[in-house]
Design a protein around this motif. Structure first.
Motif, mmCIF file in Angstrom:
data_model
loop_
_atom_site.group_PDB
_atom_site.id
_atom_site.type_symbol
_atom_site.label_atom_id
_atom_site.label_comp_id
_atom_site.label_asym_id
_atom_site.label_seq_id
_atom_site.Cartn_x
_atom_site.Cartn_y
_atom_site.Cartn_z
ATOM 1 N N GLN A 31 0.837 -1.433 0.052
ATOM 2 C CA GLN A 31 -0.045 0.000 0.032
ATOM 3 C C GLN A 31 0.875 1.421 0.039
ATOM 4 O OE1 GLN A 31 -3.591 -0.168 1.903
ATOM 5 N NE2 GLN A 31 -3.464 2.029 2.775
ATOM 6 N N SER A 32 1.982 1.233 0.927
ATOM 7 C CA SER A 32 2.679 2.320 0.865
ATOM 8 C C SER A 32 4.096 1.831 0.820
ATOM 9 C CB SER A 32 2.532 3.404 2.112
ATOM 10 O OG SER A 32 2.973 2.728 3.356
ATOM 11 N N ARG A 33 4.355 0.585 1.141
ATOM 12 C CA ARG A 33 5.796 0.105 1.473
ATOM 13 C C ARG A 33 5.493 -1.478 1.826
ATOM 14 N NH1 ARG A 33 6.401 3.131 7.096
ATOM 15 N NH2 ARG A 33 4.755 4.292 6.046
ATOM 16 N N ARG A 34 6.673 -2.142 1.979
ATOM 17 C CA ARG A 34 6.903 -3.578 1.933
ATOM 18 C C ARG A 34 6.178 -3.998 3.257
ATOM 19 N NH1 ARG A 34 10.517 -8.466 0.180
ATOM 20 N NH2 ARG A 34 8.914 -9.884 0.697
ATOM 21 N N GLY A 35 6.129 -3.162 4.367
ATOM 22 C CA GLY A 35 5.621 -3.665 5.510
ATOM 23 C C GLY A 35 4.098 -3.321 5.789
ATOM 24 N N SER A 36 3.134 -2.712 4.689
ATOM 25 C CA SER A 36 2.128 -2.434 4.650
ATOM 26 C C SER A 36 0.939 -3.429 5.060
ATOM 27 C CB SER A 36 1.385 -1.972 3.183
ATOM 28 O OG SER A 36 2.148 -0.519 3.150
ATOM 29 N N THR A 37 1.206 -4.680 4.844
ATOM 30 C CA THR A 37 0.191 -5.936 5.118
ATOM 31 C C THR A 37 0.473 -6.426 6.585
ATOM 32 O OG1 THR A 37 1.404 -7.233 4.041
ATOM 33 C CG2 THR A 37 -0.408 -6.807 3.069
ATOM 34 N N PHE A 38 1.674 -5.933 7.086
ATOM 35 C CA PHE A 38 1.964 -6.325 8.481
ATOM 36 C C PHE A 38 1.544 -5.617 9.774
ATOM 37 C CE2 PHE A 38 5.137 -7.992 5.515
ATOM 38 C CZ PHE A 38 4.953 -9.484 5.621
ATOM 39 N N ILE A 39 1.539 -5.854 10.838
ATOM 40 C CA ILE A 39 0.896 -5.444 11.847
ATOM 41 C C ILE A 39 1.648 -4.068 12.129
ATOM 42 C CG2 ILE A 39 0.656 -5.344 14.477
ATOM 43 C CD1 ILE A 39 0.582 -8.659 14.370
ATOM 44 N N TRP A 40 3.028 -3.870 12.278
ATOM 45 C CA TRP A 40 3.405 -2.454 12.493
ATOM 46 C C TRP A 40 3.209 -1.681 11.269
ATOM 47 C CZ3 TRP A 40 5.706 -7.056 11.002
ATOM 48 C CH2 TRP A 40 6.492 -6.911 9.958
#
Ligand SMILES: Cc1cc2nc3c(=O)[nH]c(=O)nc-3n(C[C@H](O)[C@H](O)[C@H](O)COP(=O)(O)OP(=O)(O)OC[C@H]3O[C@@H](n4cnc5c(N)ncnc54)[C@H](O)[C@@H]3O)c2cc1C
Length: 431
Positions: free
Chosen positions: A382-391
């Protein structure tokens, strides 16, 4: 039935919906979160029994609350994660209504906002945030007909080894789900075949730091887009048994048979692409690249972390890699079940607005859709690699809430003539 009115309606109370509520509250934006099941239901009932978080407790959480009863370096069990979000929702006073399904959202004609149909009556909202996540509908490739004698389930429906009929198991997909399920089945005494596709395989920990920490300091969670020409590949990690690196060669040494990508099924025979060695080599390349990046970072920053040269040693290729099986007669091999760990697709059939491409993929910028007033949260990249993860989702929710707040301030603007008229009206009322 007259419609209930609300400024912003959030659909879904997984981690995305809870994060959204926190940021909307910070802006003082009146909102309501509708959840068809319970808060964080997917963590409770949409995962296998033994699942723990892929990241340690200090990392896989929102900034506003720690896992108080869990060692920060431990990997919380799925139920604990679900409880964490229930506690979080309570702490922030999130206005969540459970057991209410949103069945359709349509733009109102000639008026701002949307008409929302729900299982408990209509709602009118100026904004709608689809916080239904990236893992909505389990995908099983249409390769093996359902009427064959082999039991087929998706990883979404897998619970434990005892649920599968006696016999060998074929696990298709070697992301975190496939790798963890295959390892569990092997540990339970099953004969296991694992179909390995492209994957990134980070070290679980290196030089005394978890890979979540390394990806953080190296800025890799914040990478905004995939490298041009590269496709998104799954990260294969595991927090099971205290956390360990996913090592497919070790699996093979313990008796698992690795095969390449599953391609075809004909007359009871599954065929595999001749790509197993390449897929493992690419996973290794990612692993070694991370070690080197970590070493360079430690040196540049003068960090005195314990050296770990043995981490660079990759074991020899097992027979199933040097002499790969390209087809398998399932009956002959005693395979009685297939677990498809082949990912999820989206389902926005309820969102009847103009912001999807021909394939049904949401068109948006950091969650802000092309249809003013419609937002997404929890999408991959969505905005970055971490988007689907909790943080990651917590930060994306902040951006979406900021955007909604900015649009509200535009809507609340009154021009000089309007202000004058309003002033005149209020002074008349005061007289
Ligand atoms: C097996 C697995 C393990 C994972 N492990 C980790 C991990 O360790 N760490 C990590 O950071 N991430 C992990 N993830 C990724 C991600 O954190 C989870 O998938 C998480 O559940 C996503 O949260 P979400 O809120 O975006 O979506 P979901 O949890 O799927 O929540 C969406 C909610 O929306 C509701 N909903 C959907 N449609 C409607 C509707 N029409 N009306 C009302 N409600 C609706 C659903 O009931 C659901 O509760 C994992 C994912 C999977 C699949």
């Amino acid at each position: 039935m007259p419609a209930e009115k609300i400024d912003t309606l959030v659909v879904g109370a997984g981690q995305a919906g809870v994060a959204m509520s926190e940021h909307l509250s910070r802006h003082g934006i009146p909102h309501l979160v509708l959840e068809r099941d319970r808060i964080a239901e997917r963590w409770r009932t949409g995962r296998w029994d033994s699942l723990v978080a892929n990241g340690p407790a200090w990392h896989d959480r929102f900034p506003g609350l720690e896992f108080t009863d869990t060692d920060p370096d431990a990997f919380p069990a799925k139920e604990r994660i679900a409880d964490y979000f229930v506690d979080y929702a309570k702490k922030i006073g999130a206005p969540i209504r459970c057991g209410v399904e949103v069945t359709s959202v349509e733009r109102k004609a000639g008026a701002p906002g949307f008409r929302v149909e729900t299982s408990q009556g209509p709602i009118e909202a100026l904004n709608v945030v689809a916080a239904t996540g990236a893992f909505q509908t389990p995908v099983i490739p249409s390769l093996v007909p359902q009427d064959t004698s082999v039991t087929q389930i998706h990883s979404f429906d897998y619970r434990n080894p005892g649920q599968l009929p006696a016999g060998a198991v074929m696990v298709v997909g070697a992301g975190s789900s496939g790798a963890q399920i295959a390892e569990e089945l092997l540990g339970s005494g099953r004969r296991v075949y694992l179909s390995v596709g492209p994957h990134d395989r980070p070290p679980r920990a290196y030089r005394g730091r978890d890979y979540c920490w390394w990806l953080g300091v190296l800025g890799k969670w914040d990478v905004e887009a995939m490298e041009p020409g590269k496709e998104h590949v799954t990260i294969s990690v595991s927090g099971a048994h205290g956390g360990h690196t996913v090592d497919f060669r070790r699996f093979a040494a313990q008796g698992m048979t690795l095969v390449g990508r599953t391609q075809k099924f004909e007359n009871g025979v599954l065929s595999f692409a001749p790509d197993l060695a390449d897929n493992l080599a690419e996973g290794d390349a990612y692993y070694l690249w991370m070690l080197k990046e970590a070493d360079a970072w430690a040196e540049r920053n003068g960090m005195d972390l314990p050296e770990e040269p043995e981490a660079y040693v990759i074991g020899p290729d097992p027979d199933c890699v040097t002499d790969p099986i390209l087809s398998l007669d399932l009956a002959e091999a005693g395979v009685t079940s297939i677990v498809w760990a082949t990912g999820y697709s989206r389902d926005y059939s309820w969102l009847k607005v103009d912001t999807f491409d021909a394939q049904g993929v949401p068109r948006h910028q950091r969650g802000v859709s092309l249809e003013p007033g419609i937002y997404f949260l929890g999408l991959p990249w969505q905005s970055r690699r971490g988007s689907t993860f909790i943080w990651g989702v917590w930060h994306d929710a902040k951006h979406v809430a900021d955007h909604i707040a900015t649009q509200r301030s535009y809507r609340q603007y009154r021009g000089p003539a309007e202000r004058e008229a309003e002033d005149a009206k209020s002074s008349t009322a005061a007289e």
